[in-house]
Structures are given as C-alpha cells and as structure tokens.
Scaffold this motif. Structure first.
Motif, PDB file in Angstrom:
ATOM      1  N   ASN A  35       0.820  -1.207   0.000  1.00 26.85           N
ATOM      2  CA  ASN A  35       0.000   0.000   0.000  1.00 26.85           C
ATOM      3  C   ASN A  35       0.857   1.260   0.000  1.00 26.85           C
ATOM      4  O   ASN A  35       0.534   2.241  -0.654  1.00 26.85           O
ATOM      5  CB  ASN A  35      -0.951  -0.046   1.209  1.00 26.85           C
ATOM      6  N   TYR A  36       1.973   1.240   0.720  1.00 25.70           N
ATOM      7  CA  TYR A  36       2.860   2.404   0.756  1.00 25.70           C
ATOM      8  C   TYR A  36       3.508   2.643  -0.602  1.00 25.70           C
ATOM      9  O   TYR A  36       3.700   3.787  -1.020  1.00 25.70           O
ATOM     10  CB  TYR A  36       3.934   2.219   1.834  1.00 25.70           C
ATOM     11  N   VAL A  37       3.847   1.556  -1.299  1.00 27.43           N
ATOM     12  CA  VAL A  37       4.410   1.681  -2.650  1.00 27.43           C
ATOM     13  C   VAL A  37       3.379   2.310  -3.582  1.00 27.43           C
ATOM     14  O   VAL A  37       3.679   3.239  -4.347  1.00 27.43           O
ATOM     15  CB  VAL A  37       4.845   0.301  -3.190  1.00 27.43           C
ATOM     16  N   VAL A  38       2.139   1.813  -3.517  1.00 26.72           N
ATOM     17  CA  VAL A  38       1.057   2.336  -4.361  1.00 26.72           C
ATOM     18  C   VAL A  38       0.799   3.806  -4.046  1.00 26.72           C
ATOM     19  O   VAL A  38       0.656   4.639  -4.955  1.00 26.72           O
ATOM     20  CB  VAL A  38      -0.240   1.514  -4.152  1.00 26.72           C
ATOM     21  N   ALA A  39       0.737   4.142  -2.752  1.00 31.85           N
ATOM     22  CA  ALA A  39       0.486   5.527  -2.344  1.00 31.85           C
ATOM     23  C   ALA A  39       1.575   6.457  -2.861  1.00 31.85           C
ATOM     24  O   ALA A  39       1.306   7.579  -3.303  1.00 31.85           O
ATOM     25  CB  ALA A  39       0.394   5.615  -0.818  1.00 31.85           C
ATOM     26  N   CYS A  40       2.815   5.994  -2.802  1.00 32.79           N
ATOM     27  CA  CYS A  40       3.943   6.781  -3.318  1.00 32.79           C
ATOM     28  C   CYS A  40       3.784   7.032  -4.818  1.00 32.79           C
ATOM     29  O   CYS A  40       3.984   8.153  -5.298  1.00 32.79           O
ATOM     30  CB  CYS A  40       5.251   6.045  -3.033  1.00 32.79           C
ATOM     31  N   MET A  41       3.394   6.003  -5.552  1.00 31.68           N
ATOM     32  CA  MET A  41       3.224   6.129  -7.008  1.00 31.68           C
ATOM     33  C   MET A  41       2.068   7.069  -7.360  1.00 31.68           C
ATOM     34  O   MET A  41       2.162   7.854  -8.309  1.00 31.68           O
ATOM     35  CB  MET A  41       2.993   4.750  -7.618  1.00 31.68           C
ATOM     36  N   VAL A  42       0.987   7.000  -6.580  1.00 31.98           N
ATOM     37  CA  VAL A  42      -0.165   7.889  -6.816  1.00 31.98           C
ATOM     38  C   VAL A  42       0.265   9.346  -6.661  1.00 31.98           C
ATOM     39  O   VAL A  42      -0.088  10.211  -7.467  1.00 31.98           O
ATOM     40  CB  VAL A  42      -1.320   7.567  -5.846  1.00 31.98           C
ATOM     41  N   GLY A  43       1.051   9.616  -5.615  1.00 30.30           N
ATOM     42  CA  GLY A  43       1.534  10.979  -5.385  1.00 30.30           C
ATOM     43  C   GLY A  43       2.394  11.485  -6.524  1.00 30.30           C
ATOM     44  O   GLY A  43       2.291  12.646  -6.931  1.00 30.30           O
ATOM     45  N   PHE A 186       9.188   6.522   1.727  1.00 28.72           N
ATOM     46  CA  PHE A 186      10.135   6.144   2.783  1.00 28.72           C
ATOM     47  C   PHE A 186       9.523   5.136   3.747  1.00 28.72           C
ATOM     48  O   PHE A 186      10.240   4.299   4.310  1.00 28.72           O
ATOM     49  CB  PHE A 186      10.618   7.390   3.528  1.00 28.72           C
ATOM     50  N   ALA A 187       8.211   5.189   3.932  1.00 27.85           N
ATOM     51  CA  ALA A 187       7.537   4.168   4.738  1.00 27.85           C
ATOM     52  C   ALA A 187       7.679   2.802   4.059  1.00 27.85           C
ATOM     53  O   ALA A 187       7.941   1.787   4.714  1.00 27.85           O
ATOM     54  CB  ALA A 187       6.065   4.526   4.918  1.00 27.85           C
ATOM     55  N   ALA A 188       7.518   2.789   2.730  1.00 28.99           N
ATOM     56  CA  ALA A 188       7.669   1.544   1.971  1.00 28.99           C
ATOM     57  C   ALA A 188       9.099   1.012   2.071  1.00 28.99           C
ATOM     58  O   ALA A 188       9.313  -0.191   2.296  1.00 28.99           O
ATOM     59  CB  ALA A 188       7.299   1.774   0.504  1.00 28.99           C
ATOM     60  N   LEU A 189      10.093   1.907   1.916  1.00 28.57           N
ATOM     61  CA  LEU A 189      11.496   1.480   2.019  1.00 28.57           C
ATOM     62  C   LEU A 189      11.796   0.878   3.386  1.00 28.57           C
ATOM     63  O   LEU A 189      12.479  -0.145   3.498  1.00 28.57           O
ATOM     64  CB  LEU A 189      12.422   2.676   1.756  1.00 28.57           C
ATOM     65  N   THR A 190      11.277   1.514   4.430  1.00 28.78           N
ATOM     66  CA  THR A 190      11.459   0.994   5.788  1.00 28.78           C
ATOM     67  C   THR A 190      10.827  -0.386   5.923  1.00 28.78           C
ATOM     68  O   THR A 190      11.396  -1.300   6.532  1.00 28.78           O
ATOM     69  CB  THR A 190      10.833   1.944   6.824  1.00 28.78           C
ATOM     70  N   GLY A 191       9.640  -0.544   5.325  1.00 29.30           N
ATOM     71  CA  GLY A 191       8.966  -1.841   5.353  1.00 29.30           C
ATOM     72  C   GLY A 191       9.756  -2.914   4.628  1.00 29.30           C
ATOM     73  O   GLY A 191       9.851  -4.057   5.098  1.00 29.30           O
ATOM     74  N   PHE A 192      10.361  -2.559   3.491  1.00 30.19           N
ATOM     75  CA  PHE A 192      11.167  -3.520   2.734  1.00 30.19           C
ATOM     76  C   PHE A 192      12.404  -3.948   3.529  1.00 30.19           C
ATOM     77  O   PHE A 192      12.802  -5.111   3.486  1.00 30.19           O
ATOM     78  CB  PHE A 192      11.585  -2.926   1.386  1.00 30.19           C
ATOM     79  N   VAL A 193      12.995  -2.996   4.236  1.00 29.90           N
ATOM     80  CA  VAL A 193      14.138  -3.339   5.097  1.00 29.90           C
ATOM     81  C   VAL A 193      13.699  -4.322   6.172  1.00 29.90           C
ATOM     82  O   VAL A 193      14.380  -5.314   6.466  1.00 29.90           O
ATOM     83  CB  VAL A 193      14.736  -2.062   5.737  1.00 29.90           C
ATOM     84  N   MET A 212      -2.966  -7.398  -3.981  1.00 32.69           N
ATOM     85  CA  MET A 212      -4.234  -6.752  -4.326  1.00 32.69           C
ATOM     86  C   MET A 212      -4.780  -5.945  -3.143  1.00 32.69           C
ATOM     87  O   MET A 212      -5.296  -4.835  -3.316  1.00 32.69           O
ATOM     88  CB  MET A 212      -5.261  -7.804  -4.755  1.00 32.69           C
ATOM     89  N   GLY A 213      -4.649  -6.510  -1.942  1.00 35.07           N
ATOM     90  CA  GLY A 213      -5.090  -5.798  -0.745  1.00 35.07           C
ATOM     91  C   GLY A 213      -4.326  -4.502  -0.567  1.00 35.07           C
ATOM     92  O   GLY A 213      -4.896  -3.457  -0.219  1.00 35.07           O
ATOM     93  N   GLY A 214      -3.022  -4.540  -0.827  1.00 30.60           N
ATOM     94  CA  GLY A 214      -2.191  -3.339  -0.717  1.00 30.60           C
ATOM     95  C   GLY A 214      -2.554  -2.287  -1.745  1.00 30.60           C
ATOM     96  O   GLY A 214      -2.556  -1.090  -1.451  1.00 30.60           O
ATOM     97  N   ILE A 215      -2.887  -2.728  -2.965  1.00 26.05           N
ATOM     98  CA  ILE A 215      -3.274  -1.791  -4.020  1.00 26.05           C
ATOM     99  C   ILE A 215      -4.586  -1.090  -3.655  1.00 26.05           C
ATOM    100  O   ILE A 215      -4.720   0.132  -3.788  1.00 26.05           O
ATOM    101  CB  ILE A 215      -3.414  -2.524  -5.374  1.00 26.05           C
ATOM    102  N   VAL A 216      -5.559  -1.875  -3.187  1.00 23.60           N
ATOM    103  CA  VAL A 216      -6.863  -1.321  -2.803  1.00 23.60           C
ATOM    104  C   VAL A 216      -6.715  -0.350  -1.634  1.00 23.60           C
ATOM    105  O   VAL A 216      -7.394   0.682  -1.573  1.00 23.60           O
ATOM    106  CB  VAL A 216      -7.849  -2.453  -2.441  1.00 23.60           C
ATOM    107  N   LEU A 217      -5.810  -0.657  -0.704  1.00 26.54           N
ATOM    108  CA  LEU A 217      -5.598   0.192   0.473  1.00 26.54           C
ATOM    109  C   LEU A 217      -4.805   1.450   0.139  1.00 26.54           C
ATOM    110  O   LEU A 217      -5.036   2.519   0.723  1.00 26.54           O
ATOM    111  CB  LEU A 217      -4.860  -0.609   1.546  1.00 26.54           C
ATOM    112  N   GLY A 218      -3.877   1.342  -0.803  1.00 23.42           N
ATOM    113  CA  GLY A 218      -2.938   2.425  -1.067  1.00 23.42           C
ATOM    114  C   GLY A 218      -3.568   3.716  -1.552  1.00 23.42           C
ATOM    115  O   GLY A 218      -3.145   4.811  -1.164  1.00 23.42           O
TER     116      GLY A 218
END
Length: 287
Positions: A35-43, A186-193, A212-218
């Motif tokens: 979801n954080y990755v998707v949110a970043c891309m939307v921005g 940066f939230a996504a990067l932290t999550g990946f770490v 899919m859940g992450g995309i819908v949430l993002g």
C-alpha cells in the motif's frame, strides 16, 4: 470543507478495507508495505511538475518526510502490538484520543484562538471518541500493558503535529502531492528493510491477495493524508478545529459503515458517543 470531507471519507474507507482483510485472509504487514508503494506512485502521478530527485532531496521538508515515513511504520507496528496485548478497543481509543496533541500544539505554538464553544466542542469530542470506541467489556489496563497504548497515543499525536508543522512552515500548495508521496515512499522502504531482515530467517512467498489488498488500500491511504494537508491550508479553520472535526467524523462514518456493511451492533455507550460527536462537530464548525 470539501478537502476535509474527502479526507474523512478516505480514512474511513481504510478501516473498512482493514476489516475486509480479515474476511479475505490478507496478511496485513505485506499488504501495508504494498500500500505504501502504491500511495507513493499515486503521489508522483498527481504531482504537477517534473520529478527531479536531486531537486526534491534539496527541499527543506525532505529529511522530515524521510523521518515521517519511518515513523509511519513504527506507529503502525505499535498499534498492531497494542491491539494484541491490550486489545483492539484500547488501541483504537489511544489512536483517536491523540487529537488533543495537535490541538494543544496549534494553540501554543501558532497562537490559534478558540471560542468557548469550540473548547467545549473539543472536550465533548474526546468523550465522544472514547464512548464510540468502547466495546461491551470494560477496558482494563495493567501496568505492563499501559506502555503500548501510551506509545500509540504519543506516536499518532506526533504524526499529526508534524503534518501541521510541515504544512505551516515548509509546504506550498503545489508540493502537497510530492511531499505525501515521499512520506509513503520512505515508509515503503522501511517496510522492505523490515521484511528483508525477516526473510533471512524465513523465505518470503509472493501472495496475490496481499498485493491486491495493498493496491486497494494504497489509494485511499494516500488521499487521506493529501486531503488532510489541503484542509489544513484552509485559513477559514484553525488546525485545532480541523483535527477535531477530522477525528470525530472518522469515528462517526467508520462506525456507520461498520453497521451498514458488516452488520456490527452498537451498545448504548457507542450511540451516546455518536450523539456527542454530532454535537461537538456542530460546536466546532459553527462557532
């Protein structure tokens, strides 16, 4: 007011989506990171300008966005842990009662003034959030379980204060989209770490439902922050009023959505909280 209403709608949808995660057995942690990755891309897609990372890194708010992104993940994990140890009700109350922190911050540091009706409305809002979040069983805390809800309370309040600070001192209207994008990035990067460290002990498996859940949430997650910052830029309302209206309206709408979609039942205390919420919104908004 439209920006505030859209922020409330998006934030309430997040609670509905989290509830759906239980229904479809989506693993929350992996969906959150997606979801954080998707949110970043939307921005990035919404940003009205050329995306030059060297230029973005030179912005006065860049390091703050980085810190906020890390903080987003930490607070989320604290909320999850608090739900497990102290109960969902306690974690929910701790999160929403944190509205008192940005309210006090706005009054002290930005010399925002509140009418007596708004002060009464904010106090009623705290009671409303508490009552609307309570379950049938009373909330009891031991000394051992008190720390986690306290950290959730402080963490949620600090995030709101930071949003107000950056909006007031570092952001112009055109930068809201890219600032929000960087926070989520940066939230996504932290999550990946985090999951990378976890993968050392246990190999990761790609799960379509989690993605899919992450995309819908993002998408609603991004816009909940985007519209909140836009609402804070409205000079017609102090930040104290904005945060109060935002948190109380989220409690009301998410509760109503829970009734309509998931057939959740409310106690008399919950209904009393909703009634107080309506009164508090009227006092804060009209006076």
């Amino acid at each position: 007011m439209l920006n505030l209403a859209l922020s409330v709608l998006c934030s309430s949808l997040i609670f509905v989506i989290f509830k759906m995660f239980d229904v479809f057995k989506v693993q929350t942690l992996y969906a959150i990171i997606t979801n954080y990755v998707v949110a970043c891309m939307v921005g990035m897609l919404l940003y009205d300008g050329n995306i030059d990372f060297k230029e973005i890194a030179s912005k006065s708010w860049f390091l703050g966005a980085m810190a906020l992104g890390v903080f987003f993940i930490l607070v989320f994990n604290l909320m999850a842990r608090a739900s497990q140890v102290a109960g969902v009700s306690v974690a929910s109350v701790a999160t929403k009662m944190s509205l008192v922190m940005p309210v006090i911050f706005g009054v002290i540091f930005y010399r925002e003034t509140l009418s007596i009706f708004q002060i009464i409305g904010i106090l009623l809002a705290l009671v409303a959030v508490y009552l609307a979040s309570m379950k049938e069983k009373s909330i009891g805390l031991s000394k051992k379980t008190l720390l986690l809800p306290l950290l959730v309370f402080l963490g949620s309040g600090i995030i709101d204060i930071c949003m107000k600070y950056f909006q007031e001192n570092h952001l112009d209207a055109k930068e809201v989209a890219i600032f929000s994008s960087m926070v989520f990035g940066f939230a996504a990067l932290t999550g990946f770490v985090f999951i990378g460290i976890k993968a050392v002990k246990q190999p990761l498996k790609t799960n379509f439902k989690n993605i899919m859940g992450g995309i819908v949430l993002g998408v609603p997650n991004y816009f909940s922050i985007f519209f909140l910052i836009r609402a804070l830029q409205n000079e017609g309302f102090d930040s104290a009023a904005i945060f109060t209206l935002n948190n109380v309206a989220i409690v009301m709408l998410s509760t109503l959505l829970g009734i309509l979609i998931f057939k959740e039942k409310l106690s008399l205390k919950n209904w009393g909280g909703i009634a107080l919420a309506i009164v508090s919104i009227m006092l804060v908004a009209l006076f």
